[in-house]
Design an enzyme around this catalytic site. Sequence first.
Site, PDB file in Angstrom:
ATOM      1  N   LYS A  59      11.204  19.406  18.699  1.00 41.81           N
ATOM      2  CA  LYS A  59      12.408  18.587  18.541  1.00 41.81           C
ATOM      3  C   LYS A  59      12.386  17.812  17.219  1.00 41.81           C
ATOM      4  CE  LYS A  59      11.700  16.570  22.546  1.00 41.81           C
ATOM      5  NZ  LYS A  59      10.598  17.418  23.036  1.00 41.81           N
ATOM      6  N   THR A  60      11.258  17.192  16.907  1.00 37.96           N
ATOM      7  CA  THR A  60      11.149  16.455  15.645  1.00 37.96           C
ATOM      8  C   THR A  60      11.262  17.402  14.456  1.00 37.96           C
ATOM      9  OG1 THR A  60       9.724  14.794  16.689  1.00 37.96           O
ATOM     10  CG2 THR A  60       9.703  14.899  14.291  1.00 37.96           C
ATOM     11  N   ASP A  84      13.767   9.364  18.436  1.00 38.41           N
ATOM     12  CA  ASP A  84      12.937  10.054  19.422  1.00 38.41           C
ATOM     13  C   ASP A  84      12.929   9.268  20.726  1.00 38.41           C
ATOM     14  OD1 ASP A  84      11.310  12.011  20.394  1.00 38.41           O
ATOM     15  OD2 ASP A  84       9.492  11.305  19.406  1.00 38.41           O
ATOM     16  N   THR A  87      12.644  13.817  26.274  1.00 35.56           N
ATOM     17  CA  THR A  87      11.890  14.643  27.213  1.00 35.56           C
ATOM     18  C   THR A  87      12.388  14.445  28.639  1.00 35.56           C
ATOM     19  OG1 THR A  87      10.247  12.878  27.411  1.00 35.56           O
ATOM     20  CG2 THR A  87       9.812  14.601  25.795  1.00 35.56           C
ATOM     21  N   ARG A 108       2.712  22.868  19.725  1.00 35.83           N
ATOM     22  CA  ARG A 108       1.839  21.755  19.358  1.00 35.83           C
ATOM     23  C   ARG A 108       0.431  21.975  19.909  1.00 35.83           C
ATOM     24  NH1 ARG A 108       3.944  16.166  21.278  1.00 35.83           N
ATOM     25  NH2 ARG A 108       5.448  16.556  19.597  1.00 35.83           N
TER      26      ARG A 108
END
Length: 363
Positions: A87-88, A132, A181, A240
């Site tokens: 997402k980032t 975020d 999230t 990640r």
Amino acid sequence: MSDDHASEPRAAEPEDYTSEQWDAALTAAEATELDRLVEEGIRPGKLDDVIGQTRVREQISLLLEGARRRGASPDHLLLSGPPGLGKTTLAMIVAAELGVAMRQTSGPAIERSGDLAAILTSLGPNEVLFIDEIHRIARPAEELLYTAMEDFRVDVIVGKGPGATAIPLELEPFTLVGATTRAGLLTGPLRDRFGFLGQLEFYNDAELEAIVTRSAGILDVAVDPAGAAEIAGRSRGTPRIANRLLRRVRDFAQVRADGVITAKVAGEALALYDVDELGLDRLDRAVLRALTGTFNGGPVGLSTIAVAVGEQPDTVEEVCEPFLVRAGLLARTPRGRVATAAAWHHLGLNPPNAEGLFGSGDA
């Protein structure tokens, strides 16, 4: 009387360094900076470089291209999905594709409406604001965000009580990219103000293999296809985690092997770091062992499991359970958590009969 510390050596100061020491210090600093740049290089910089998320990438590409052709800022974007799916990265790519700066903050950091107003009024034309964990933004700040997103305006309240006055401040057009999230915790009014809602999905093994291979090239470490597949298969569908495991396997390969990541090297390295063939770590297996051993498969309550494994209930629920449920190893029932037959087999145990497997327990 003598000073006990008089004979102790003094720590070297920079001005005391020899030329060799300066060279070593500069080399270490350069290596640290190089590591930082390499780690940043792992993050894709363009939509075309992103592996996976094909549907969302195509949707965002159309949104950005349409905005470019109209000469306007794109609609606000909301990206939702589990941690570690990009997402980032996508928010950074949106700013890069538009050729504008990105300002980054998080929902928990915005405690007052004034905090958000200060950020919004400092944005330049068409810049991207990335928030975020936007579902955790304070309610007063969220209400201020409504008019900012719709009308590019914020109303600053001056004074208190009956004499309070609202002063409207015009904002430069901007694009808000929100990431969450927990999309279900977003309020309806906030969700409705986003022009694009993107749901990121877990990655398949082929996509993760491609990510591992690409990252290995950036990290300048040799990895064969079988080694990349071994890491990808234990990455829980998350880039990640794949990149984190790759770094640890790289260390193992460079120290205890010949520097090449093969399936054997990857398997030995990940076993050393307590990551098994399904991607379960120490805590995941502790939860399953508690369910199968202490509680005969469940059902058992979350707080009871947390006590049994020595962790907080939130950690068990948010870190362990999502993957265990998705992997078919744990079931959440109205009466509590239950270990599935697959969980028993994964631990090398024989599951009890159906009656024992779903025996009594706290909810």
